[in-house]
Motif scaffolding. Structure first.
Motif, PDB file in Angstrom:
ATOM      1  N   HIS A  27       0.822  -1.212   0.000  1.00  0.00           N
ATOM      2  CA  HIS A  27       0.000   0.000   0.000  1.00  0.00           C
ATOM      3  C   HIS A  27       0.854   1.259   0.000  1.00  0.00           C
ATOM      4  O   HIS A  27       0.466   2.268  -0.607  1.00  0.00           O
ATOM      5  CB  HIS A  27      -0.967  -0.033   1.177  1.00  0.00           C
ATOM      6  CG  HIS A  27      -2.112  -0.970   0.954  1.00  0.00           C
ATOM      7  ND1 HIS A  27      -3.258  -0.598   0.277  1.00  0.00           N
ATOM      8  CD2 HIS A  27      -2.270  -2.281   1.269  1.00  0.00           C
ATOM      9  CE1 HIS A  27      -4.072  -1.632   0.201  1.00  0.00           C
ATOM     10  NE2 HIS A  27      -3.503  -2.669   0.788  1.00  0.00           N
ATOM     11  N   ALA A  28       2.009   1.232   0.661  1.00  0.00           N
ATOM     12  CA  ALA A  28       2.893   2.396   0.641  1.00  0.00           C
ATOM     13  C   ALA A  28       3.353   2.703  -0.777  1.00  0.00           C
ATOM     14  O   ALA A  28       3.404   3.868  -1.188  1.00  0.00           O
ATOM     15  CB  ALA A  28       4.093   2.160   1.548  1.00  0.00           C
ATOM     16  N   HIS A  29       3.679   1.670  -1.538  1.00  0.00           N
ATOM     17  CA  HIS A  29       4.113   1.877  -2.915  1.00  0.00           C
ATOM     18  C   HIS A  29       3.015   2.548  -3.733  1.00  0.00           C
ATOM     19  O   HIS A  29       3.298   3.293  -4.676  1.00  0.00           O
ATOM     20  CB  HIS A  29       4.491   0.536  -3.546  1.00  0.00           C
ATOM     21  CG  HIS A  29       5.138   0.661  -4.889  1.00  0.00           C
ATOM     22  ND1 HIS A  29       6.465   1.018  -5.049  1.00  0.00           N
ATOM     23  CD2 HIS A  29       4.640   0.491  -6.144  1.00  0.00           C
ATOM     24  CE1 HIS A  29       6.752   1.068  -6.342  1.00  0.00           C
ATOM     25  NE2 HIS A  29       5.670   0.752  -7.025  1.00  0.00           N
ATOM     26  N   ALA A  30       1.751   2.311  -3.350  1.00  0.00           N
ATOM     27  CA  ALA A  30       0.614   2.907  -4.056  1.00  0.00           C
ATOM     28  C   ALA A  30       0.183   4.242  -3.449  1.00  0.00           C
ATOM     29  O   ALA A  30      -0.805   4.817  -3.893  1.00  0.00           O
ATOM     30  CB  ALA A  30      -0.564   1.942  -4.055  1.00  0.00           C
ATOM     31  N   GLY A  31       0.903   4.725  -2.428  1.00  0.00           N
ATOM     32  CA  GLY A  31       0.630   6.045  -1.881  1.00  0.00           C
ATOM     33  C   GLY A  31       0.038   6.076  -0.490  1.00  0.00           C
ATOM     34  O   GLY A  31      -0.038   7.149   0.116  1.00  0.00           O
ATOM     35  N   SER A  32      -0.408   4.929   0.048  1.00  0.00           N
ATOM     36  CA  SER A  32      -0.958   4.888   1.408  1.00  0.00           C
ATOM     37  C   SER A  32       0.178   4.575   2.377  1.00  0.00           C
ATOM     38  O   SER A  32       0.532   3.419   2.597  1.00  0.00           O
ATOM     39  CB  SER A  32      -2.063   3.830   1.515  1.00  0.00           C
ATOM     40  OG  SER A  32      -3.172   4.185   0.718  1.00  0.00           O
ATOM     41  N   THR A  33       0.725   5.619   2.954  1.00  0.00           N
ATOM     42  CA  THR A  33       1.937   5.486   3.768  1.00  0.00           C
ATOM     43  C   THR A  33       1.645   5.130   5.220  1.00  0.00           C
ATOM     44  O   THR A  33       2.573   4.857   5.987  1.00  0.00           O
ATOM     45  CB  THR A  33       2.742   6.784   3.714  1.00  0.00           C
ATOM     46  OG1 THR A  33       1.875   7.884   4.023  1.00  0.00           O
ATOM     47  CG2 THR A  33       3.333   6.996   2.324  1.00  0.00           C
ATOM     48  N   ALA A  34       0.378   5.153   5.636  1.00  0.00           N
ATOM     49  CA  ALA A  34      -0.010   4.751   6.994  1.00  0.00           C
ATOM     50  C   ALA A  34      -1.323   4.000   6.903  1.00  0.00           C
ATOM     51  O   ALA A  34      -2.270   4.479   6.267  1.00  0.00           O
ATOM     52  CB  ALA A  34      -0.155   5.966   7.904  1.00  0.00           C
ATOM     53  N   ILE A  35      -1.390   2.821   7.539  1.00  0.00           N
ATOM     54  CA  ILE A  35      -2.603   2.004   7.454  1.00  0.00           C
ATOM     55  C   ILE A  35      -2.955   1.410   8.806  1.00  0.00           C
ATOM     56  O   ILE A  35      -2.094   1.233   9.674  1.00  0.00           O
ATOM     57  CB  ILE A  35      -2.460   0.862   6.426  1.00  0.00           C
ATOM     58  CG1 ILE A  35      -1.426  -0.174   6.893  1.00  0.00           C
ATOM     59  CG2 ILE A  35      -2.113   1.396   5.040  1.00  0.00           C
ATOM     60  CD1 ILE A  35      -1.419  -1.458   6.079  1.00  0.00           C
ATOM     61  N   LEU A  36      -4.244   1.114   8.974  1.00  0.00           N
ATOM     62  CA  LEU A  36      -4.699   0.255  10.053  1.00  0.00           C
ATOM     63  C   LEU A  36      -4.974  -1.114   9.438  1.00  0.00           C
ATOM     64  O   LEU A  36      -5.990  -1.291   8.741  1.00  0.00           O
ATOM     65  CB  LEU A  36      -5.973   0.780  10.703  1.00  0.00           C
ATOM     66  CG  LEU A  36      -5.901   2.081  11.501  1.00  0.00           C
ATOM     67  CD1 LEU A  36      -7.208   2.308  12.256  1.00  0.00           C
ATOM     68  CD2 LEU A  36      -4.725   2.119  12.454  1.00  0.00           C
ATOM     69  N   PRO A  37      -4.099  -2.093   9.625  1.00  0.00           N
ATOM     70  CA  PRO A  37      -4.412  -3.440   9.147  1.00  0.00           C
ATOM     71  C   PRO A  37      -5.686  -3.914   9.815  1.00  0.00           C
ATOM     72  O   PRO A  37      -5.929  -3.642  11.000  1.00  0.00           O
ATOM     73  CB  PRO A  37      -3.195  -4.266   9.572  1.00  0.00           C
ATOM     74  CG  PRO A  37      -2.571  -3.486  10.682  1.00  0.00           C
ATOM     75  CD  PRO A  37      -2.843  -2.053  10.390  1.00  0.00           C
ATOM     76  N   THR A  38      -6.506  -4.640   9.046  1.00  0.00           N
ATOM     77  CA  THR A  38      -7.867  -4.939   9.494  1.00  0.00           C
ATOM     78  C   THR A  38      -8.120  -6.438   9.497  1.00  0.00           C
ATOM     79  O   THR A  38      -7.928  -7.109   8.480  1.00  0.00           O
ATOM     80  CB  THR A  38      -8.885  -4.230   8.579  1.00  0.00           C
ATOM     81  OG1 THR A  38      -8.608  -2.832   8.605  1.00  0.00           O
ATOM     82  CG2 THR A  38     -10.305  -4.474   9.033  1.00  0.00           C
ATOM     83  N   LEU A  39      -8.549  -6.947  10.647  1.00  0.00           N
ATOM     84  CA  LEU A  39      -8.912  -8.356  10.771  1.00  0.00           C
ATOM     85  C   LEU A  39     -10.412  -8.484  10.558  1.00  0.00           C
ATOM     86  O   LEU A  39     -11.206  -7.784  11.183  1.00  0.00           O
ATOM     87  CB  LEU A  39      -8.538  -8.886  12.151  1.00  0.00           C
ATOM     88  CG  LEU A  39      -8.674 -10.401  12.314  1.00  0.00           C
ATOM     89  CD1 LEU A  39      -7.524 -11.126  11.623  1.00  0.00           C
ATOM     90  CD2 LEU A  39      -8.730 -10.786  13.800  1.00  0.00           C
ATOM     91  N   ILE A  40     -10.797  -9.393   9.673  1.00  0.00           N
ATOM     92  CA  ILE A  40     -12.208  -9.605   9.324  1.00  0.00           C
ATOM     93  C   ILE A  40     -12.799 -10.668  10.241  1.00  0.00           C
ATOM     94  O   ILE A  40     -12.495 -11.851  10.105  1.00  0.00           O
ATOM     95  CB  ILE A  40     -12.335 -10.045   7.853  1.00  0.00           C
ATOM     96  CG1 ILE A  40     -11.725  -9.003   6.916  1.00  0.00           C
ATOM     97  CG2 ILE A  40     -13.786 -10.319   7.496  1.00  0.00           C
ATOM     98  CD1 ILE A  40     -11.579  -9.487   5.492  1.00  0.00           C
ATOM     99  N   SER A  41     -13.625 -10.258  11.206  1.00  0.00           N
ATOM    100  CA  SER A  41     -14.352 -11.172  12.101  1.00  0.00           C
ATOM    101  C   SER A  41     -13.568 -12.440  12.424  1.00  0.00           C
ATOM    102  O   SER A  41     -13.940 -13.550  12.031  1.00  0.00           O
ATOM    103  CB  SER A  41     -15.717 -11.536  11.501  1.00  0.00           C
ATOM    104  OG  SER A  41     -16.612 -10.458  11.684  1.00  0.00           O
ATOM    105  N   GLY A  42     -12.498 -12.254  13.155  1.00  0.00           N
ATOM    106  CA  GLY A  42     -11.716 -13.399  13.582  1.00  0.00           C
ATOM    107  C   GLY A  42     -12.296 -14.061  14.819  1.00  0.00           C
ATOM    108  O   GLY A  42     -13.170 -13.510  15.499  1.00  0.00           O
ATOM    109  N   THR A  43     -11.831 -15.259  15.107  1.00  0.00           N
ATOM    110  CA  THR A  43     -12.164 -15.920  16.370  1.00  0.00           C
ATOM    111  C   THR A  43     -11.479 -15.156  17.504  1.00  0.00           C
ATOM    112  O   THR A  43     -10.604 -14.323  17.275  1.00  0.00           O
ATOM    113  CB  THR A  43     -11.672 -17.364  16.360  1.00  0.00           C
ATOM    114  OG1 THR A  43     -10.234 -17.365  16.257  1.00  0.00           O
ATOM    115  CG2 THR A  43     -12.266 -18.148  15.185  1.00  0.00           C
ATOM    116  N   ARG A  44     -11.854 -15.470  18.723  1.00  0.00           N
ATOM    117  CA  ARG A  44     -11.224 -14.773  19.849  1.00  0.00           C
ATOM    118  C   ARG A  44      -9.709 -15.011  19.911  1.00  0.00           C
ATOM    119  O   ARG A  44      -8.957 -14.067  20.164  1.00  0.00           O
ATOM    120  CB  ARG A  44     -11.938 -15.141  21.151  1.00  0.00           C
ATOM    121  CG  ARG A  44     -13.334 -14.505  21.214  1.00  0.00           C
ATOM    122  CD  ARG A  44     -14.086 -14.860  22.489  1.00  0.00           C
ATOM    123  NE  ARG A  44     -15.325 -14.067  22.595  1.00  0.00           N
ATOM    124  CZ  ARG A  44     -16.510 -14.442  22.134  1.00  0.00           C
ATOM    125  NH1 ARG A  44     -16.627 -15.622  21.490  1.00  0.00           N
ATOM    126  NH2 ARG A  44     -17.569 -13.672  22.274  1.00  0.00           N
TER     127      ARG A  44
END
Length: 376
Positions: free
Chosen positions: A83-100
């Motif tokens: 994502h940085a290479h595409a211009g998004s230099t800061a991200i919140l990685p997102t977990l999709i409804s994981g188990t506990r």
């Protein structure tokens, strides 16, 4: 010390002509008139626009990696780099409804990544599993659950950066939402069947925004405004939106912008592993997801995240939806920075992190600086 001179500069709020930006190590130390730039300054072509690096608060994957499949700091590094290479230099990685156990692993992975100073990782977004089963979308059905007191205790443990939790307010109690908010967690409503009144109660308890407006939430109708109606009615409450031309009709995008403006509406990619990659499919919760004509769907045709970067979303907002350039850029920089409480990002100004992008006249990313280092 590095100095970059740009004929046009967007500082996070407005456009300026002929500016010079002084960078030292990972920080911006000054922004001055271009005429004050030294002769050895890097001078960008006059056609380019210099802007803050984009900030994406909903990134499920990228570079061929899905966070749900590899919950560790190494995976986060690969996702962030794509994502940085595409211009998004800061991200919140997102977990999709994981188990506990996956939630705990995600918290640890993000903590590890930030301790290792993995570029671009600035927090974590847990999207579910505390959501409505009727609005789960592509989220695994067997992961969907209700928020318990034990979950609240786990989520409220010390975490070194912004933590965003998306939940359905009708599946828990205002008291639990309040405890999360009091602990400093950013609580958003999403994947929800909540009524207008239930959303307002959630906002009163501590919900402070909405996840991917319009998608996976109760719709607006004349006598039942639903979650969408509550989001549009509360103009100053932030909402993310997926501007890929697929998740949200362009007219709906314009309506949301008219209701909320660029200081409350912000862009998210909802990106999957195909972003910044040549892969054309992946699995999520046992379902095969296919990329077809820019659309990510399962075998039943349900949208499954987006094949999108934030730079592409900016282009859709300006080129296709016809919204002002300054507004689109604010929705990808200063506004998400404020929503995520990243006080030193999203602006070009003294003291801010030296994350920058250069855009051509078609709004394609031609250069990226992350923490003062040029990536491309």
């Amino acid at each position: 010390m590095t100095v970059i001179r740009a004929a046009r500069l967007f500082d996070g709020q407005s456009l300026h002509e002929d500016c010079a930006v002084w960078l030292e190590d990972a920080r911006i130390v000054a922004v001055r008139p271009g005429t004050e730039a030294p002769t050895n300054a890097e001078r960008l072509p006059a056609s380019l626009l210099l802007a803050p690096g984009f900030i994406d608060l909903q990134v499920n994957g990228g570079g061929g990696v899905l966070f749900n499949d590899q919950i560790d700091a190494r995976a986060l590094g690969r996702i962030a780099a794509a994502h940085a290479h595409a211009g998004s230099t800061a991200i919140l990685p997102t977990l999709i409804s994981g188990t506990r156990p996956q939630l705990q692993a995600a918290l640890q992975a993000a903590d590890d990544a930030m301790a290792q100073q993995v570029p671009g990782i600035v927090g974590l977004h847990l999207e579910g599993p505390f959501i409505a089963g009727t609005r789960r979308g592509i989220h695994p059905a067997d992961a969907v659950t209700s928020l318990t007191d034990a979950d609240v205790e786990m989520l409220c443990r010390p975490f070194p950066a912004p933590l965003l939790v998306t939940l359905a307010p009708e599946t828990t109690t205002p008291a639990r939402i309040h405890r999360l908010a009091q602990a400093g967690i950013i609580v958003f409503a999403g994947h929800t069947e909540a009524t207008y009144e239930q959303v307002l109660a959630g906002l009163e308890a501590g919900i402070s925004g909405f996840t991917h407006l319009y998608n996976a939430m109760s719709a607006f109708t004349s006598r039942a405004p639903g979650t969408v109606g509550a989001a549009l009615d509360r103009a100053t409450v932030p909402a993310g939106i997926i501007a890929d031309g697929l998740h949200v009709h362009l007219a709906s995008l314009r309506i949301a912008f008219a209701a909320k403006g660029p200081d409350a509406l912000f862009l998210v990619s909802d990106a999957m592993p195909t972003a910044g990659s040549d892969c054309t499919g992946f699995s999520l919760g046992g379902e095969r997801i296919h990329l077809h004509e820019g659309r990510l769907v399962n075998d039943a045709g349900t949208l499954a995240g987006a094949h999108l970067t934030l730079a592409e979303a900016v282009r859709v907002v300006v080129r296709d939806a016809g919204l002002p350039l300054e507004a689109a850029l604010r929705m990808a920089t200063a506004t998400p920075a404020r929503v995520a409480r990243l006080a030193d990002r999203g602006r070009i100004g003294a003291g801010h992190v030296a994350d920058l992008v250069a855009l051509d006249t078609g709004l394609a990313v031609t250069a990226v600086w992350q923490s003062g280092m040029r990536l491309r």
